[in-house]
Write a protein that holds these residues in place. Structure first.
Motif, PDB file in Angstrom:
ATOM      1  N   GLU A 285       0.821  -1.208   0.000  1.00 26.90           N
ATOM      2  CA  GLU A 285       0.000   0.000   0.000  1.00 26.90           C
ATOM      3  C   GLU A 285       0.854   1.256   0.000  1.00 26.90           C
ATOM      4  N   ARG A 286       2.004   1.208   0.623  1.00 27.71           N
ATOM      5  CA  ARG A 286       2.883   2.378   0.745  1.00 27.71           C
ATOM      6  C   ARG A 286       3.837   2.533  -0.434  1.00 27.71           C
ATOM      7  N   ALA A 287       3.784   1.659  -1.412  1.00 24.60           N
ATOM      8  CA  ALA A 287       4.676   1.770  -2.567  1.00 24.60           C
ATOM      9  C   ALA A 287       4.544   3.151  -3.196  1.00 24.60           C
ATOM     10  N   THR A 288       5.650   3.679  -3.687  1.00 23.09           N
ATOM     11  CA  THR A 288       5.628   5.013  -4.295  1.00 23.09           C
ATOM     12  C   THR A 288       5.447   4.961  -5.803  1.00 23.09           C
ATOM     13  N   VAL A 289       5.199   3.767  -6.338  1.00 25.98           N
ATOM     14  CA  VAL A 289       4.664   3.646  -7.693  1.00 25.98           C
ATOM     15  C   VAL A 289       3.272   3.035  -7.562  1.00 25.98           C
ATOM     16  N   PRO A 290       2.344   3.376  -8.454  1.00 22.26           N
ATOM     17  CA  PRO A 290       0.991   2.826  -8.331  1.00 22.26           C
ATOM     18  C   PRO A 290       0.971   1.322  -8.530  1.00 22.26           C
ATOM     19  N   VAL A 291       0.161   0.649  -7.735  1.00 23.97           N
ATOM     20  CA  VAL A 291      -0.029  -0.793  -7.835  1.00 23.97           C
ATOM     21  C   VAL A 291      -1.483  -1.027  -8.236  1.00 23.97           C
ATOM     22  N   ILE A 292      -1.690  -1.479  -9.467  1.00 26.99           N
ATOM     23  CA  ILE A 292      -3.039  -1.698 -10.001  1.00 26.99           C
ATOM     24  C   ILE A 292      -3.359  -3.185  -9.894  1.00 26.99           C
ATOM     25  N   ALA A 293      -4.464  -3.521  -9.236  1.00 28.74           N
ATOM     26  CA  ALA A 293      -4.898  -4.913  -9.123  1.00 28.74           C
ATOM     27  C   ALA A 293      -5.811  -5.240 -10.300  1.00 28.74           C
ATOM     28  N   ALA A 294      -5.400  -6.176 -11.136  1.00 28.21           N
ATOM     29  CA  ALA A 294      -6.226  -6.641 -12.263  1.00 28.21           C
ATOM     30  C   ALA A 294      -6.958  -7.891 -11.793  1.00 28.21           C
ATOM     31  N   VAL A 295      -8.228  -7.738 -11.424  1.00 25.76           N
ATOM     32  CA  VAL A 295      -8.970  -8.797 -10.733  1.00 25.76           C
ATOM     33  C   VAL A 295      -9.710  -9.634 -11.766  1.00 25.76           C
ATOM     34  N   ASN A 296      -9.201 -10.853 -11.983  1.00 22.10           N
ATOM     35  CA  ASN A 296      -9.656 -11.703 -13.081  1.00 22.10           C
ATOM     36  C   ASN A 296     -10.656 -12.769 -12.644  1.00 22.10           C
ATOM     37  N   GLY A 297     -11.022 -12.804 -11.373  1.00 21.42           N
ATOM     38  CA  GLY A 297     -11.964 -13.814 -10.884  1.00 21.42           C
ATOM     39  C   GLY A 297     -12.303 -13.536  -9.442  1.00 21.42           C
ATOM     40  N   VAL A 298     -12.383 -14.586  -8.620  1.00 16.33           N
ATOM     41  CA  VAL A 298     -12.729 -14.366  -7.219  1.00 16.33           C
ATOM     42  C   VAL A 298     -11.565 -13.695  -6.490  1.00 16.33           C
ATOM     43  N   ALA A 299     -11.915 -12.750  -5.629  1.00 15.01           N
ATOM     44  CA  ALA A 299     -10.965 -12.097  -4.730  1.00 15.01           C
ATOM     45  C   ALA A 299     -11.613 -12.132  -3.357  1.00 15.01           C
ATOM     46  N   LEU A 300     -11.274 -13.137  -2.580  1.00 13.54           N
ATOM     47  CA  LEU A 300     -11.943 -13.372  -1.310  1.00 13.54           C
ATOM     48  C   LEU A 300     -10.944 -13.309  -0.161  1.00 13.54           C
ATOM     49  N   GLY A 301     -11.426 -12.930   1.015  1.00  8.67           N
ATOM     50  CA  GLY A 301     -10.571 -12.902   2.189  1.00  8.67           C
ATOM     51  C   GLY A 301      -9.321 -12.086   1.937  1.00  8.67           C
ATOM     52  N   GLY A 302      -8.154 -12.736   2.126  1.00  4.78           N
ATOM     53  CA  GLY A 302      -6.896 -12.036   1.900  1.00  4.78           C
ATOM     54  C   GLY A 302      -6.723 -11.529   0.488  1.00  4.78           C
ATOM     55  N   GLY A 303      -7.381 -12.173  -0.479  1.00  7.45           N
ATOM     56  CA  GLY A 303      -7.328 -11.674  -1.852  1.00  7.45           C
ATOM     57  C   GLY A 303      -8.026 -10.339  -1.999  1.00  7.45           C
ATOM     58  N   PHE A 304      -9.179 -10.200  -1.345  1.00  9.02           N
ATOM     59  CA  PHE A 304      -9.888  -8.915  -1.351  1.00  9.02           C
ATOM     60  C   PHE A 304      -9.077  -7.887  -0.579  1.00  9.02           C
ATOM     61  N   GLU A 305      -8.436  -8.314   0.505  1.00 11.70           N
ATOM     62  CA  GLU A 305      -7.610  -7.382   1.276  1.00 11.70           C
ATOM     63  C   GLU A 305      -6.412  -6.901   0.459  1.00 11.70           C
ATOM     64  N   LEU A 306      -5.875  -7.757  -0.405  1.00 14.12           N
ATOM     65  CA  LEU A 306      -4.821  -7.329  -1.321  1.00 14.12           C
ATOM     66  C   LEU A 306      -5.355  -6.289  -2.306  1.00 14.12           C
ATOM     67  N   VAL A 307      -6.559  -6.490  -2.812  1.00 11.60           N
ATOM     68  CA  VAL A 307      -7.192  -5.506  -3.699  1.00 11.60           C
ATOM     69  C   VAL A 307      -7.338  -4.170  -2.972  1.00 11.60           C
ATOM     70  N   LEU A 308      -7.785  -4.206  -1.724  1.00 10.13           N
ATOM     71  CA  LEU A 308      -7.991  -2.981  -0.953  1.00 10.13           C
ATOM     72  C   LEU A 308      -6.672  -2.263  -0.675  1.00 10.13           C
ATOM     73  N   ALA A 309      -5.564  -3.000  -0.627  1.00  7.55           N
ATOM     74  CA  ALA A 309      -4.258  -2.386  -0.392  1.00  7.55           C
ATOM     75  C   ALA A 309      -3.630  -1.835  -1.668  1.00  7.55           C
ATOM     76  N   SER A 310      -4.210  -2.149  -2.822  1.00  7.85           N
ATOM     77  CA  SER A 310      -3.680  -1.625  -4.080  1.00  7.85           C
ATOM     78  C   SER A 310      -4.083  -0.161  -4.247  1.00  7.85           C
ATOM     79  N   THR A 311      -3.441   0.508  -5.202  1.00  4.92           N
ATOM     80  CA  THR A 311      -3.797   1.906  -5.479  1.00  4.92           C
ATOM     81  C   THR A 311      -5.227   1.992  -5.988  1.00  4.92           C
ATOM     82  N   PHE A 312      -5.573   1.127  -6.914  1.00 10.65           N
ATOM     83  CA  PHE A 312      -6.956   0.924  -7.334  1.00 10.65           C
ATOM     84  C   PHE A 312      -7.019  -0.360  -8.148  1.00 10.65           C
ATOM     85  N   PRO A 313      -8.197  -1.002  -8.211  1.00 14.49           N
ATOM     86  CA  PRO A 313      -8.321  -2.206  -9.023  1.00 14.49           C
ATOM     87  C   PRO A 313      -9.018  -1.939 -10.351  1.00 14.49           C
TER      88      PRO A 313
END
Length: 270
Positions: free
Chosen positions: A95-123
């Motif tokens: 989340e603190r990376a100084t380059v943008p991190v875009i989550a390309a969500v290609n299917g289910v994002a559950l639990g920790g997967g959704f939390e990874l999406v939430l930590a990205s710059t945007f999905p």
């Protein structure tokens, strides 16, 4: 890049593509994956030639189905505390990376997967994406930051409903709730859309992009006055910097700007 690796890294000009590669386990996050994911993002962040990162999951079914339950099963409280704090720290680093991190969500994002999406710059979501925090149905609760980031993203009532019921969000509802700024795209177009967005960001002033992300990070938890003070300092450096000289000159000359890679910070290799 070795196909057997749990996390794959590809370079496409200024964009780094990071793929969680456990399709047989729906790309679940175990300790190895989390460590490799962190290393891939932070290595990209430290490289002045990299200006954006895209994170996705291998296969067509899952971005990431969450934490690996086989790894969590039978843990005592002390070990579980250590494991969860490690996961939290890794997502916080992303989340603190100084380059943008875009989550390309290609299917289910559950639990920790959704939390990874939430930590990205945007999905960016495919129309087949499905997001949720279903831990309560297993007698568990989110442990990688979901209880803190989801209310900040969509508001406390909607977040509480999702976590308490284990309900899933489809891509359209996630878009309506503001979890993504991009309308859902067809699965076949997901990576090209996410990569095009990353390339668009990569064409902006790299120091400006890093400064914006720094200001956003500061303002996430700081009061307004502290955030404004941070913004003023960073914006003043931008005005006085060589990057803005090129950007303004290019605008006046009606040509695309030719931004150079930012110099590495002290201690970083060029």
């Amino acid at each position: 890049m070795t196909p057997s690796e749990s996390v794959l890294v590809e370079w496409s000009g200024p964009v780094t593509i990071v793929t969680v590669n456990r399709p047989e386990a729906y790309n679940a996050l175990n300790a190895e994956v989390l460590s490799r994911l962190r290393a891939a993002v932070l290595d990209a962040d430290a490289d002045p030639a990299v200006r954006a990162v895209v994170v996705t999951g291998s296969g067509e079914k899952a971005f990431c189905a969450g934490a690996d339950l086989k790894e969590l099963a039978g843990m005592g409280a002390d070990r579980a505390h250590e494991t969860l704090r490690t996961g939290q720290r890794i997502l916080r680093d992303i989340e603190r990376a100084t380059v943008p991190v875009i989550a390309a969500v290609n299917g289910v994002a559950l639990g920790g997967g959704f939390e990874l999406v939430l930590a990205s710059t945007f999905p960016v979501l495919s129309t087949g994406a499905s997001l949720g925090l279903p831990e309560s149905g297993l007698g568990l609760m989110p442990g990688y930051g979901g209880t803190q980031r989801l209310p900040r993203a969509i508001g406390a009532p909607a977040a509480a409903h999702l976590m308490l019921t284990g309900a899933r969000l489809d891509a359209q509802r996630a878009y309506r709730l503001g979890l993504t700024p991009i309308p859902p795209v067809a699965p076949a177009d997901l990576m090209s859309t996410a990569t095009a967005l990353a390339e668009k960001i990569a064409a902006q002033g790299p120091i400006a992009v890093r400064s914006i992300l720094t200001a956003l990070e500061c303002g996430r938890d700081a009061g307004l006055d502290a955030g404004l003070q941070m913004e003023t300092g960073l914006a003043a450096l931008a005005v006085a910097g060589a990057e803005s000289d090129e950007g303004i000159t290019a605008f006046l000359e009606r040509r695309p700007p030719r931004f150079t890679d930012p110099a590495p910070s002290p201690g970083e290799s060029a």
